[in-house]
Scaffold this active site. Structure first.
Site, mmCIF file in Angstrom:
data_model
loop_
_atom_site.group_PDB
_atom_site.id
_atom_site.type_symbol
_atom_site.label_atom_id
_atom_site.label_comp_id
_atom_site.label_asym_id
_atom_site.label_seq_id
_atom_site.Cartn_x
_atom_site.Cartn_y
_atom_site.Cartn_z
ATOM 1 C CB CYS A 1 13.701 7.501 9.846
ATOM 2 S SG CYS A 1 14.642 6.306 8.893
ATOM 3 C CD GLU B 1 10.725 11.463 13.097
ATOM 4 O OE1 GLU B 1 9.508 11.220 13.077
ATOM 5 O OE2 GLU B 1 11.573 10.694 12.613
ATOM 6 C CE LYS C 1 -1.280 2.830 3.029
ATOM 7 N NZ LYS C 1 -1.147 4.098 2.321
ATOM 8 C CD GLU D 1 12.821 -0.641 10.552
ATOM 9 O OE1 GLU D 1 13.377 0.373 11.025
ATOM 10 O OE2 GLU D 1 13.322 -1.764 10.593
ATOM 11 N N GLY E 1 6.917 4.200 9.209
ATOM 12 C CA GLY E 1 6.208 5.472 9.270
ATOM 13 C C GLY E 1 6.350 6.087 10.648
ATOM 14 C CB SER E 2 4.502 8.773 12.305
ATOM 15 O OG SER E 2 3.193 8.265 12.241
ATOM 16 C CB THR E 3 6.382 6.864 16.981
ATOM 17 O OG1 THR E 3 7.766 6.710 16.616
ATOM 18 C CG2 THR E 3 6.141 6.148 18.293
ATOM 19 N N GLY F 1 2.433 3.747 13.995
ATOM 20 C CA GLY F 1 2.953 2.422 14.364
ATOM 21 C C GLY F 1 2.224 1.847 15.574
HETATM 22 P P1 NAD Z 1 2.646 8.075 8.639
HETATM 23 O O1 NAD Z 1 2.733 7.184 9.815
HETATM 24 O O2 NAD Z 1 1.673 9.173 8.673
HETATM 25 O O3 NAD Z 1 2.296 7.232 7.316
HETATM 26 C C1 NAD Z 1 3.081 6.157 6.871
HETATM 27 C C2 NAD Z 1 2.245 5.238 6.013
HETATM 28 O O4 NAD Z 1 1.194 4.671 6.790
HETATM 29 C C3 NAD Z 1 1.540 5.903 4.838
HETATM 30 O O5 NAD Z 1 1.533 4.982 3.762
HETATM 31 C C4 NAD Z 1 0.128 6.142 5.361
HETATM 32 O O6 NAD Z 1 -0.825 6.213 4.319
HETATM 33 C C5 NAD Z 1 -0.075 4.894 6.190
HETATM 34 N N1 NAD Z 1 -1.021 5.026 7.298
HETATM 35 C C6 NAD Z 1 -1.361 6.129 8.012
HETATM 36 N N2 NAD Z 1 -2.229 5.801 8.997
HETATM 37 C C7 NAD Z 1 -2.418 4.462 8.914
HETATM 38 C C8 NAD Z 1 -3.164 3.511 9.681
HETATM 39 N N3 NAD Z 1 -3.893 3.890 10.748
HETATM 40 N N4 NAD Z 1 -3.111 2.210 9.336
HETATM 41 C C9 NAD Z 1 -2.357 1.804 8.284
HETATM 42 N N5 NAD Z 1 -1.641 2.647 7.522
HETATM 43 C C10 NAD Z 1 -1.656 3.963 7.838
HETATM 44 O O7 NAD Z 1 4.124 8.596 8.413
HETATM 45 P P2 NAD Z 1 4.632 9.685 7.357
HETATM 46 O O8 NAD Z 1 4.360 11.044 7.890
HETATM 47 O O9 NAD Z 1 4.149 9.334 6.007
HETATM 48 O O10 NAD Z 1 6.217 9.400 7.377
HETATM 49 C C11 NAD Z 1 7.117 10.032 8.205
HETATM 50 C C12 NAD Z 1 7.491 9.151 9.382
HETATM 51 O O11 NAD Z 1 8.080 7.933 8.922
HETATM 52 C C13 NAD Z 1 8.524 9.787 10.275
HETATM 53 O O12 NAD Z 1 8.142 9.609 11.625
HETATM 54 C C14 NAD Z 1 9.793 9.008 9.990
HETATM 55 O O13 NAD Z 1 10.732 8.978 11.031
HETATM 56 C C15 NAD Z 1 9.241 7.657 9.702
HETATM 57 N N6 NAD Z 1 10.224 6.847 8.947
HETATM 58 C C16 NAD Z 1 10.849 5.808 9.579
HETATM 59 C C17 NAD Z 1 11.809 5.065 8.904
HETATM 60 C C18 NAD Z 1 12.519 3.901 9.576
HETATM 61 O O14 NAD Z 1 13.096 3.075 8.882
HETATM 62 N N7 NAD Z 1 12.504 3.774 10.891
HETATM 63 C C19 NAD Z 1 12.112 5.369 7.584
HETATM 64 C C20 NAD Z 1 11.473 6.446 6.980
HETATM 65 C C21 NAD Z 1 10.518 7.178 7.666
#
Ligand code: NAD
Length: 498
Positions: free
Chosen positions: A296, A395, A188, A262, A240-242, A245
């Site tokens: 990240c 962050e 996705k 992650e 994605g974001s904590t 997660g």
């Molecule tokens: P986000 O959590 O808003 O979204 C990430 C993904 O999850 C997107 O595809 C989004 O559509 C999907 N999503 C959102 N809510 C969801 C839910 N309830 N259920 C399932 N999917 C959902 O994050 P973002 O703002 O897109 O990305 C930035 C974040 O990602 C930062 O916190 C960054 O540190 C983190 N990140 C971590 C790593 C790592 O390897 N640790 C790498 C890159 C980015």
């Protein structure tokens, strides 16, 4: 800023532009929902992404389920899967320049940065192809009554969800490991970066990946949540974001679906008293705000000995103030725009908090006024930061770095560890072994001495609220495997171990 040398209509296929990849076919989504992609530098819309509805999610999951339960992929040998991964990697290799351009178009990654990191995709597929062809998917052990055959089975249908900032490299970690393990997957993509994974699907199709093994849809957060909740999904691999997660972990807990997370980071670069200034500054210029800090593992807190604080602030802020800010399509650009207006507002909010809480800006500290359009923020360095300030704890995901002074190495380590996150870290020193000893005391998943390295064969991931589980290396493959022990009342012979 008006330069936008990317024409989706001529550079992308009709399939990538307007369809999803489900069950080995290019299909129209059932929904009329769409997302307008806006260039971060021109602020002009340049393409429209189709978004999936629940019917599309159901179709993708059903295809992956059928391919897992009855298709050939999970039952092939590691060597056979490796051959397919290698063909995929070859097809992908031909499209790396395109994928790099997509990265710049979608989220404004400077071309130099995108060109450097887009090849991660082939490196990860190649690495996991190599591992799949040598990995012990089965092993025999002697037991009291005979033997146990330890079978490392694919975990099942995996949902792979990545953020907008680095869709291609992140996806390649997940996809390489999941496919090598024998899983079938639903990818996705976020609405902001719909095209990368569909180009990868073109490569998989060319490589002869069996239908249903890889399914790709673009969808918003609500449909991501719908995907994660589906009982046919055995494993969720999320980056994605904590905050997101944690929501995903709760959903997965209900049915004990396997989950790898992650998440965010607030990584510290510890400059030791013996670090040579020039090479340290050169490395920090690369790792403190890569892709305008929207990475990240960015080293967003720099810890310096109090005795060197003043000289360091002066030298580092001169380096950061001298970074080339501008058009992401220019090879000279080091700091491009932020990916979207939401990011711009978020980062400006943190800069405001820095001022309000009493930190001192030594360079930057505002939107860039150099350009008429674009989500540009001047690379910003705060000094006089204390570990309790918001900018030192949360962050920011933007080009904002905090310098924090420490009195002795124990205090530096205490400050580095005084965070909810634990993703990355760096130590700068003229004594590498001293750096290694300090690295062991930092509670993060990755620490590099005198630079920052991330290698395909090493695990990547976070301690604490930076995540659960690891990607990369054999550990990343293990995240897509279940262990089964089959006991047989016959002794181990040479034949069973060969
Ligand atoms: P986000 O959590 O808003 O979204 C990430 C993904 O999850 C997107 O595809 C989004 O559509 C999907 N999503 C959102 N809510 C969801 C839910 N309830 N259920 C399932 N999917 C959902 O994050 P973002 O703002 O897109 O990305 C930035 C974040 O990602 C930062 O916190 C960054 O540190 C983190 N990140 C971590 C790593 C790592 O390897 N640790 C790498 C890159 C980015």
């Amino acid at each position: 800023m008006s330069n936008f040398p990317f024409d989706p209509q001529s550079e992308l296929s009709e399939d990538v532009l307007s369809r999803f990849y489900i069950d080995g076919q290019w299909v129209q989504g059932g929904s009329s929902a769409s997302f307008s992609l806006v260039s971060p530098s021109t602020e002009v819309a340049f393409a429209t992404a189709r978004l999936a509805d629940t019917g599309d999610v159901d179709r993708a999951v059903n295809a992956a389920r059928k391919a897992f339960d009855t298709g050939p992929w999970p039952r092939m040998s590691g060597t056979e899967r490796a051959a397919c991964l290698r063909r995929m990697s070859e097809a992908l290799g031909l499209r790396i320049p395109l994928l790099s351009r997509i990265w710049t178009a979608e989220v404004g990654a400077p071309v130099g940065f995108a060109d450097m990191f887009a090849p991660t995709a082939t490196a990860m597929l190649d690495y996991y192809a190599g591992l799949a062809s040598t990995f012990a998917f089965e092993e025999v052990r002697s037991t009291r009554n005979g033997q146990a055959r330890i079978i490392r089975q694919p975990v099942g249908v995996a949902a792979l969800i990545a953020p907008w900032n680095a869709q291609l490299p992140i996806l390649s970690y997940k996809l390489g490991a999941a496919l090598a393990a024998g899983c079938t997957v639903v990818v996705k993509t976020p609405p902001e970066t719909p095209f990368d994974a569909l180009v990868v699907a073109e490569c998989a199709h060319e490589a002869g990946l069996p239908p249903g093994v890889l399914n790709v849809i673009a969808a918003d957060a609500a449909h991501g949540a719908y995907l994660v909740a589906k009982r046919e999904v055995d494993k969720v691999s999320f980056t994605g974001s904590t905050a997101t997660g944690k929501l995903i972990a709760k959903t997965c807990a209900d049915r004990l679906a396997r989950v790898t997370l992650e998440l965010g980071g607030k990584s510290a670069a510890i400059v030791l008293d013996d670090a040579e200034l020039d090479p340290t500054l050169a490395a920090l210029a690369q790792v403190t705000m890569p892709f305008s800090g929207q990475i990240c593992f960015a080293q967003t807190r720099i810890l310096v000995p109090r005795s060197r604080e003043r000289a360091f602030i002066e030298a580092y802020s001169a380096v950061i103030g001298g970074l080339e800010v501008g058009d992401p399509w220019s090879i000279n650009t080091q700091i491009g725009p932020l990916a979207n207006r939401r990011q711009l507002d978020r980062v400006m909010g943190y800069i405001e908090a820095g001022y309000t809480e009493g930190a001192r800006v030594v360079t930057g500290g505002d939107r860039s006024r150099r350009f008429e359009t674009g989500f540009f923020v001047e690379p910003t360095v705060f000094a006089g930061v204390t570990p309790h300030m918001t900018i030192a704890r949360e962050e920011i995901f933007g080009p904002v770095v905090s310098i924090i002074a420490y009195d002795d190495i124990d205090q530096a380590i205490e400050i580095a560890n005084d965070t909810d996150f634990g993703l990355s870290g760096t130590v700068f020193t003229s004594d590498v072994e001293r750096g290694s000893a300090i690295a062991r005391r930092i509670r993060t998943g990755n620490v590099s001495v005198n630079g920052l390295e991330i290698a395909p064969n090493a695990p990547f991931g976070g301690f604490k609220q930076s995540g659960i589980g690891r990607e990369g290396g054999p550990e990343g493959l293990g995240a897509f495997l279940e262990h089964q022990a089959i006991y047989l009342p016959v002794p181990v012979t040479r034949a069973t171990t060969e």
